[in-house]
Design a protein around this motif. Structure first.
Motif, PDB file in Angstrom:
ATOM      1  N   CYS A 157      32.664  32.171  35.898  1.00  0.00           N
ATOM      2  CA  CYS A 157      33.927  31.833  36.586  1.00  0.00           C
ATOM      3  C   CYS A 157      34.961  32.942  36.434  1.00  0.00           C
ATOM      4  CB  CYS A 157      34.505  30.540  36.038  1.00  0.00           C
ATOM      5  SG  CYS A 157      33.477  29.092  36.320  1.00  0.00           S
TER       6      CYS A 157
ATOM      7  N   CYS B 210      34.784  35.088  39.474  1.00  0.00           N
ATOM      8  CA  CYS B 210      34.381  34.404  40.707  1.00  0.00           C
ATOM      9  C   CYS B 210      35.579  34.176  41.624  1.00  0.00           C
ATOM     10  CB  CYS B 210      33.739  33.065  40.358  1.00  0.00           C
ATOM     11  SG  CYS B 210      33.164  32.173  41.816  1.00  0.00           S
TER      12      CYS B 210
ATOM     13  N   HIS C 241      36.103  31.866  43.537  1.00  0.00           N
ATOM     14  CA  HIS C 241      36.436  30.452  43.705  1.00  0.00           C
ATOM     15  C   HIS C 241      37.182  29.856  42.516  1.00  0.00           C
ATOM     16  CE1 HIS C 241      33.898  30.561  47.189  1.00  0.00           C
ATOM     17  NE2 HIS C 241      32.863  30.959  46.471  1.00  0.00           N
ATOM     18  N   SER C 242      37.379  30.615  41.481  1.00  0.00           N
ATOM     19  CA  SER C 242      38.033  30.035  40.301  1.00  0.00           C
ATOM     20  C   SER C 242      39.548  30.162  40.393  1.00  0.00           C
ATOM     21  CB  SER C 242      37.520  30.706  39.024  1.00  0.00           C
ATOM     22  OG  SER C 242      37.928  32.052  38.964  1.00  0.00           O
TER      23      SER C 242
ATOM     24  N   CYS D  65      37.466  24.877  39.979  1.00  0.00           N
ATOM     25  CA  CYS D  65      36.586  25.520  40.956  1.00  0.00           C
ATOM     26  C   CYS D  65      36.977  25.029  42.345  1.00  0.00           C
ATOM     27  CB  CYS D  65      35.132  25.165  40.662  1.00  0.00           C
ATOM     28  SG  CYS D  65      33.996  25.781  41.926  1.00  0.00           S
TER      29      CYS D  65
ATOM     30  N   ARG E  48      35.654  25.869  45.116  1.00  0.00           N
ATOM     31  CA  ARG E  48      34.467  25.670  45.948  1.00  0.00           C
ATOM     32  C   ARG E  48      33.956  24.229  45.853  1.00  0.00           C
ATOM     33  NH1 ARG E  48      29.719  29.639  47.505  1.00  0.00           N
ATOM     34  NH2 ARG E  48      28.157  28.133  48.057  1.00  0.00           N
TER      35      ARG E  48
ATOM     36  N   LEU F 148      28.840  21.402  42.836  1.00  0.00           N
ATOM     37  CA  LEU F 148      29.691  21.967  41.789  1.00  0.00           C
ATOM     38  C   LEU F 148      30.728  20.973  41.295  1.00  0.00           C
ATOM     39  CD1 LEU F 148      30.299  25.395  43.519  1.00  0.00           C
ATOM     40  CD2 LEU F 148      28.530  24.807  41.883  1.00  0.00           C
TER      41      LEU F 148
ATOM     42  N   PRO G 262      34.604  22.916  35.964  1.00  0.00           N
ATOM     43  CA  PRO G 262      33.305  23.235  35.353  1.00  0.00           C
ATOM     44  C   PRO G 262      33.379  23.287  33.834  1.00  0.00           C
ATOM     45  CG  PRO G 262      34.233  25.150  36.514  1.00  0.00           C
ATOM     46  CD  PRO G 262      35.142  24.004  36.785  1.00  0.00           C
TER      47      PRO G 262
ATOM     48  N   VAL H 168      30.338  28.854  32.072  1.00  0.00           N
ATOM     49  CA  VAL H 168      29.381  28.679  33.158  1.00  0.00           C
ATOM     50  C   VAL H 168      28.418  29.865  33.121  1.00  0.00           C
ATOM     51  CG1 VAL H 168      29.099  28.643  35.662  1.00  0.00           C
ATOM     52  CG2 VAL H 168      30.919  27.325  34.606  1.00  0.00           C
TER      53      VAL H 168
ATOM     54  N   CYS I 233      25.340  29.469  38.157  1.00  0.00           N
ATOM     55  CA  CYS I 233      26.066  28.697  39.158  1.00  0.00           C
ATOM     56  C   CYS I 233      25.592  29.105  40.540  1.00  0.00           C
ATOM     57  CB  CYS I 233      27.559  28.945  39.020  1.00  0.00           C
ATOM     58  SG  CYS I 233      28.485  28.046  40.282  1.00  0.00           S
TER      59      CYS I 233
ATOM     60  N   GLY J 220      27.054  28.722  43.229  1.00  0.00           N
ATOM     61  CA  GLY J 220      28.153  29.076  44.118  1.00  0.00           C
ATOM     62  C   GLY J 220      28.887  30.339  43.707  1.00  0.00           C
ATOM     63  N   HIS J 221      28.456  30.946  42.623  1.00  0.00           N
ATOM     64  CA  HIS J 221      29.169  32.114  42.096  1.00  0.00           C
ATOM     65  C   HIS J 221      29.194  33.257  43.093  1.00  0.00           C
ATOM     66  CE1 HIS J 221      29.181  35.903  39.553  1.00  0.00           C
ATOM     67  NE2 HIS J 221      30.359  35.361  39.341  1.00  0.00           N
TER      68      HIS J 221
HETATM   69  S1  SF4 Z   1      31.591  28.657  42.139  1.00  0.00           S
HETATM   70 FE1  SF4 Z   1      30.674  28.515  40.073  1.00  0.00          FE
HETATM   71  S2  SF4 Z   1      31.222  30.413  39.051  1.00  0.00           S
HETATM   72 FE2  SF4 Z   1      32.584  30.156  40.821  1.00  0.00          FE
HETATM   73  S3  SF4 Z   1      34.398  29.105  40.013  1.00  0.00           S
HETATM   74 FE3  SF4 Z   1      33.010  27.553  40.801  1.00  0.00          FE
HETATM   75  S4  SF4 Z   1      31.832  26.931  39.006  1.00  0.00           S
HETATM   76 FE4  SF4 Z   1      32.775  28.901  38.498  1.00  0.00          FE
END
Ligand code: SF4
Length: 71
Positions: free
Chosen positions: A23, A26, A28-29, A43, A45, A52, A56, A60, A63, A65-66
């Motif tokens: 994360c 990432c 999306h965090s 997250c 996403r 997800l 989280p 992590v 993942c 979705g990372h």
């Molecule tokens: S997609 Fe996965 S790695 Fe990215 S913020 Fe969400 S939980 Fe974390």
């Protein structure tokens, strides 16, 4: 962090109390810190990717979705 949010800074990352793992870089965090100093990582996403969790469990390590910021 350059995911459209102000950089919360190293203090906020430290305040998480856990290593963020994937994360950390990432796109999306979102790292938020309350006025009392508690930090939490959300997250974004998770809003549309049902695999997800919204908050989280850290760190992590894997993942689906990372997505790194730099790509
Ligand atoms: S997609 Fe996965 S790695 Fe990215 S913020 Fe969400 S939980 Fe974390």
């Amino acid at each position: 962090m350059t995911n459209g949010q102000p950089d919360p800074g190293e203090d906020a990352w430290r305040a998480l109390g856990a290593e963020p793992g994937l994360c950390r870089d990432c796109r999306h965090s979102r790292l938020n810190q309350t006025r009392r100093g508690t930090a939490y990582l959300r997250c974004t996403r998770a809003a549309w990717d049902e695999r997800l969790p919204r908050y989280p469990r850290l760190p992590v390590l894997r993942c689906p979705g990372h997505e790194p910021e730099t790509e």
